[in-house]
Scaffold this active site. Structure first.
Site, PDB file in Angstrom:
ATOM      1  N   GLU A  71       0.875  -1.082  -0.174  1.00  0.00           N
ATOM      2  CA  GLU A  71      -0.062  -0.030  -0.025  1.00  0.00           C
ATOM      3  C   GLU A  71       0.964   1.153   0.034  1.00  0.00           C
ATOM      4  OE1 GLU A  71      -2.252  -3.228   0.696  1.00  0.00           O
ATOM      5  OE2 GLU A  71      -0.598  -2.714   2.108  1.00  0.00           O
ATOM      6  N   ARG A  80      -0.441  20.364  15.211  1.00  0.00           N
ATOM      7  CA  ARG A  80      -0.652  19.102  14.308  1.00  0.00           C
ATOM      8  C   ARG A  80      -1.532  18.065  14.861  1.00  0.00           C
ATOM      9  NH1 ARG A  80       0.741  20.545   9.123  1.00  0.00           N
ATOM     10  NH2 ARG A  80       2.988  21.075   8.974  1.00  0.00           N
ATOM     11  N   ALA A 119       6.314  25.373   5.373  1.00  0.00           N
ATOM     12  CA  ALA A 119       6.166  24.503   4.426  1.00  0.00           C
ATOM     13  C   ALA A 119       4.629  24.335   3.734  1.00  0.00           C
ATOM     14  CB  ALA A 119       6.661  23.178   4.927  1.00  0.00           C
ATOM     15  N   GLU A 168       3.864  29.741  -0.043  1.00  0.00           N
ATOM     16  CA  GLU A 168       3.607  29.237   1.398  1.00  0.00           C
ATOM     17  C   GLU A 168       4.411  30.147   2.382  1.00  0.00           C
ATOM     18  OE1 GLU A 168       1.750  27.010   2.398  1.00  0.00           O
ATOM     19  OE2 GLU A 168       0.779  26.089   0.649  1.00  0.00           O
ATOM     20  N   GLU A 207       2.158  31.413   5.392  1.00  0.00           N
ATOM     21  CA  GLU A 207       2.239  31.039   6.688  1.00  0.00           C
ATOM     22  C   GLU A 207       3.107  32.092   7.822  1.00  0.00           C
ATOM     23  OE1 GLU A 207       3.951  27.189   7.151  1.00  0.00           O
ATOM     24  OE2 GLU A 207       2.162  26.246   6.042  1.00  0.00           O
ATOM     25  N   SER A 230       9.373   9.626   3.626  1.00  0.00           N
ATOM     26  CA  SER A 230       9.235   8.250   4.217  1.00  0.00           C
ATOM     27  C   SER A 230       8.967   7.091   3.038  1.00  0.00           C
ATOM     28  CB  SER A 230       8.001   8.233   4.971  1.00  0.00           C
ATOM     29  OG  SER A 230       8.028   6.800   5.805  1.00  0.00           O
ATOM     30  N   PRO A 231       9.975   7.148   2.292  1.00  0.00           N
ATOM     31  CA  PRO A 231       9.766   5.984   1.072  1.00  0.00           C
ATOM     32  C   PRO A 231       9.147   4.878   1.153  1.00  0.00           C
ATOM     33  CG  PRO A 231      12.243   6.278   1.378  1.00  0.00           C
ATOM     34  CD  PRO A 231      11.409   7.259   2.524  1.00  0.00           C
ATOM     35  N   GLY A 232       9.252   4.198   2.471  1.00  0.00           N
ATOM     36  CA  GLY A 232       8.535   2.886   2.506  1.00  0.00           C
ATOM     37  C   GLY A 232       7.184   2.985   2.369  1.00  0.00           C
ATOM     38  N   GLU A 261      -5.741  26.963  10.768  1.00  0.00           N
ATOM     39  CA  GLU A 261      -4.397  26.846  10.989  1.00  0.00           C
ATOM     40  C   GLU A 261      -4.136  27.518  12.168  1.00  0.00           C
ATOM     41  OE1 GLU A 261      -2.333  26.192   6.589  1.00  0.00           O
ATOM     42  OE2 GLU A 261      -2.397  28.096   7.358  1.00  0.00           O
TER      43      GLU A 261
END
Length: 265
Positions: A125, A151, A163, A179, A183, A200-202, A227
């Site tokens: 996935e 967050r 970001a 951005e 921000e 997070s390339p996994g 925000e």
């Protein structure tokens, strides 16, 4: 002849005795039982007899026709019905078959089949993301503008670099300029690309583009509704200290600060 008895209640869940005549043998004498808990306690009458069992006994309520097994079966079938999923939509890809599992405003999730060297296959996935930018706003030689950003995913306020996510077809440099102003309120005329990396390339294909912004002009921030962001201007030494002692826990901020620290020396 015994005196006439009135309706009496022993305790809230005990038997109720009512009598409308003066004779105990009258058919109008009755014991009225509560519906939920049927409990009989011995009642001493005038003639020495006792009415009721010495030990309380529980009986199933007649008001609730559902047995425990029926209720359990009902909830099991309800869960199976709610958890039933439609077959995911297949989308065309360059390698193998890909199934689209979830579509959101910012990203989508797919299941992709991968062929291994031994000929076997496995599925993974993947979260597909359009990419994002991170900006290091250098106010002067000694100060940098960070932000405090709440967050909801981790339920805490993190110290980060500004970001944002790329819009469809948008150049990363244009995203960085937009951005930064949204921000922090700062506008820049000098924007330098520093590096790009995968977060997070996994499980995620998001590529982060890192920029350094200098020659800043302060202005009002244009944050999106909801925000919870505020500017946090610190010295460079303070920023590096927070990066090394664990105060800063955001990955892109750690990469940006530590990488730029090597360049500016």
């Amino acid at each position: 002849m015994l005196p006439c008895y009135r309706r009496i209640t022993v305790t809230p869940n005990h038997a109720r005795i009512s009598r409308n005549s003066s004779s105990l043998s009258s058919p109008q004498y009755a014991i009225q039982q509560p519906s939920q808990l049927r409990v009989r306690y011995p009642l001493q009458l005038a003639n020495g007899k006792q009415i009721g069992n010495p030990e309380p006994t529980r009986q199933r309520s007649l008001k609730n026709p559902w047995s425990k097994s029926a209720i359990r079966l009902f909830y099991q079938r309800s869960r199976r019905l709610l958890n039933r999923r439609h077959p995911p939509e297949k989308v065309a890809t360059m390698e193998g078959n890909t199934q689209r599992l979830l579509e959101t405003r910012l990203f989508h999730v797919i299941r992709r089949e991968q062929q291994l060297e031994d000929g076997t296959h496995r599925t993974r996935e993947i979260i597909c993301h359009p990419g994002a930018v991170t900006i290091i706003p250098i106010i002067d030689d000694e100060h940098v503008c960070l932000i405090r950003n709440f967050r909801i995913s981790v339920e805490k306020t993190l110290i980060e670099l500004p970001a944002g996510t790329l819009e469809p077809g948008e150049d990363p440099a244009q995203t960085a300029i937009r951005e930064l102003e949204e921000e922090t309120g700062f506008q820049t005329t000098e924007l330098e690309p520093l590096n790009s990396f995968f977060l997070s390339p996994g499980i995620l294909n998001e590529r982060m583009h890192l920029f350094v912004a200098t020659n800043l002009t302060a202005g009002p921030a244009q944050r999106e509704p909801g925000e919870q962001i505020e500017n946090y201007v610190v010295t460079w030494d303070q920023a590096m200290k927070m990066a090394c002692d664990g105060t800063i826990q955001d990955a892109k901020t750690l990469v940006g600060l530590l990488l730029y620290d090597q360049i500016r020396r």
